[in-house]
Motif scaffolding. Structure first.
Motif, short mmCIF file in Angstrom:
data_model
loop_
_atom_site.label_atom_id
_atom_site.label_comp_id
_atom_site.label_asym_id
_atom_site.label_seq_id
_atom_site.Cartn_x
_atom_site.Cartn_y
_atom_site.Cartn_z
N GLY A 1 0.82 -1.21 0.00
CA GLY A 1 0.00 0.00 0.00
C GLY A 1 0.86 1.26 0.00
N LEU A 2 1.90 1.28 0.81
CA LEU A 2 2.81 2.42 0.83
C LEU A 2 3.50 2.61 -0.52
N ASN A 3 3.95 1.50 -1.11
CA ASN A 3 4.60 1.57 -2.43
C ASN A 3 3.64 2.08 -3.49
N LEU A 4 2.38 1.60 -3.48
CA LEU A 4 1.40 2.07 -4.44
C LEU A 4 1.10 3.56 -4.26
N GLY A 5 1.03 4.00 -3.03
CA GLY A 5 0.82 5.42 -2.75
C GLY A 5 1.97 6.27 -3.26
N HIS A 6 3.19 5.79 -3.04
CA HIS A 6 4.38 6.50 -3.52
C HIS A 6 4.39 6.53 -5.05
N TYR A 7 4.06 5.42 -5.67
CA TYR A 7 4.01 5.35 -7.12
C TYR A 7 2.97 6.33 -7.67
N ALA A 8 1.81 6.38 -7.05
CA ALA A 8 0.76 7.28 -7.50
C ALA A 8 1.21 8.74 -7.38
N SER A 9 1.90 9.08 -6.31
CA SER A 9 2.36 10.46 -6.17
C SER A 9 3.43 10.80 -7.21
N LEU A 10 4.29 9.83 -7.54
CA LEU A 10 5.29 10.05 -8.59
C LEU A 10 4.62 10.22 -9.95
N GLN A 11 3.62 9.40 -10.23
CA GLN A 11 2.88 9.52 -11.48
C GLN A 11 2.19 10.88 -11.58
N SER A 12 1.61 11.33 -10.48
CA SER A 12 0.94 12.62 -10.45
C SER A 12 1.93 13.75 -10.69
N ALA A 13 3.09 13.67 -10.06
CA ALA A 13 4.13 14.69 -10.25
C ALA A 13 4.63 14.70 -11.68
N GLN A 14 4.79 13.52 -12.27
CA GLN A 14 5.25 13.44 -13.66
C GLN A 14 4.19 14.01 -14.61
N ALA A 15 2.93 13.70 -14.36
CA ALA A 15 1.86 14.23 -15.21
C ALA A 15 1.81 15.76 -15.12
N ALA A 16 1.97 16.28 -13.90
CA ALA A 16 1.95 17.74 -13.72
C ALA A 16 3.15 18.39 -14.41
N ALA A 17 4.30 17.74 -14.35
CA ALA A 17 5.52 18.31 -14.93
C ALA A 17 5.51 18.27 -16.45
N THR A 18 4.81 17.30 -17.04
CA THR A 18 4.79 17.18 -18.50
C THR A 18 3.56 17.80 -19.14
N ALA A 19 2.66 18.33 -18.31
CA ALA A 19 1.44 18.95 -18.83
C ALA A 19 1.79 20.29 -19.51
N PRO A 20 1.03 20.65 -20.53
CA PRO A 20 1.26 21.96 -21.15
C PRO A 20 1.08 23.07 -20.11
N GLY A 21 1.97 24.01 -20.11
CA GLY A 21 1.90 25.12 -19.16
C GLY A 21 2.41 24.78 -17.78
N ALA A 22 3.17 23.69 -17.63
CA ALA A 22 3.71 23.31 -16.32
C ALA A 22 4.67 24.39 -15.84
N THR A 23 4.61 24.68 -14.54
CA THR A 23 5.50 25.69 -13.98
C THR A 23 6.90 25.11 -13.79
N ALA A 24 7.86 25.98 -13.56
CA ALA A 24 9.25 25.53 -13.33
C ALA A 24 9.32 24.68 -12.07
N LYS A 25 8.51 25.03 -11.06
CA LYS A 25 8.50 24.27 -9.80
C LYS A 25 7.98 22.85 -10.04
N GLN A 26 6.93 22.73 -10.84
CA GLN A 26 6.38 21.39 -11.15
C GLN A 26 7.38 20.56 -11.92
N LYS A 27 8.09 21.19 -12.85
CA LYS A 27 9.11 20.47 -13.60
C LYS A 27 10.26 20.04 -12.72
N ALA A 28 10.65 20.86 -11.77
CA ALA A 28 11.75 20.53 -10.86
C ALA A 28 11.37 19.38 -9.94
N GLU A 29 10.12 19.38 -9.50
CA GLU A 29 9.68 18.30 -8.61
C GLU A 29 9.61 17.00 -9.36
#
Length: 182
Positions: A154-182
């Motif tokens: 469960g912890l691993n799945l939660g961590h994976y989901a947060s990484l996926q969310s961060a990657q989606a935010a960083a690669t989305a059009p109009g992503a901020t520099a902070k989102q890309k850095a994270e």
């Protein structure tokens, strides 16, 4: 000649496991740690180098540590049972925790002065945490292990989901520099 009370087969398998662990650790002792996972990280390996890495990765990686860990658990059980059968006044807990204390001390000395990758301290801490379980029934241990594995999954799945969310935010059009850095 085997020392009285020693089980030669366990000692032989332990030696085999230690040699396999050494073969795996040689990589991180002589190269950057990531070369352990990716043989091309430390240059371009030739066919023999890559072949040796592949054979070790398939035959030894993780398997020797698992074998050594099972033997550590078996030795904890044997030492506890022998201490319970003795009549010298020392309890199995006293015997086991004294052993684990010295294992921790030697592990820390080795880690400080020789190699950062020492695992003896981890065994000492894990042994101290698991010693109280040595008299549990097999079924109770299996249920407890399944519970721990479920929590870890469960912890691993939660961590994976947060990484996926961060990657989606960083690669989305109009992503901020902070989102890309994270």
């Amino acid at each position: 000649m085997a020392e009285a009370g020693r089980i030669t087969t366990i000692d032989a398998v332990r030696g085999f496991a230690v040699c396999g662990i050494l073969l795996m650790n040689i990589v991180s002792m002589g190269m950057p740690g990531y070369a352990y996972i990716d043989p091309t990280y430390w240059g371009r390996p030739g066919p023999v180098d890559f072949g040796a890495w592949a054979v070790m990765y398939v035959l030894a990686d993780g398997k020797m540590r698992a074998l050594f860990t099972m033997l550590f658990g078996a030795s904890m059980l044997l030492i506890s049972e022998r201490a319970a059968a003795r009549s010298d006044g020392r309890s199995p807990a006293e015997t086991q925790y004294r052993r684990l204390f010295w294992l921790f001390v030697f592990g820390m000395l080795h880690a400080w002065f020789f190699w950062y990758g020492d695992i003896l301290t981890s065994y000492a801490i894990a042994g101290a945490m698991t010693y109280p379980l040595w008299r549990w029934r097999t079924r109770s241990l299996a249920i407890f292990a399944a519970l721990l594995l479920t929590i870890q999954a469960g912890l691993n799945l939660g961590h994976y989901a947060s990484l996926q969310s961060a990657q989606a935010a960083a690669t989305a059009p109009g992503a901020t520099a902070k989102q890309k850095a994270e």
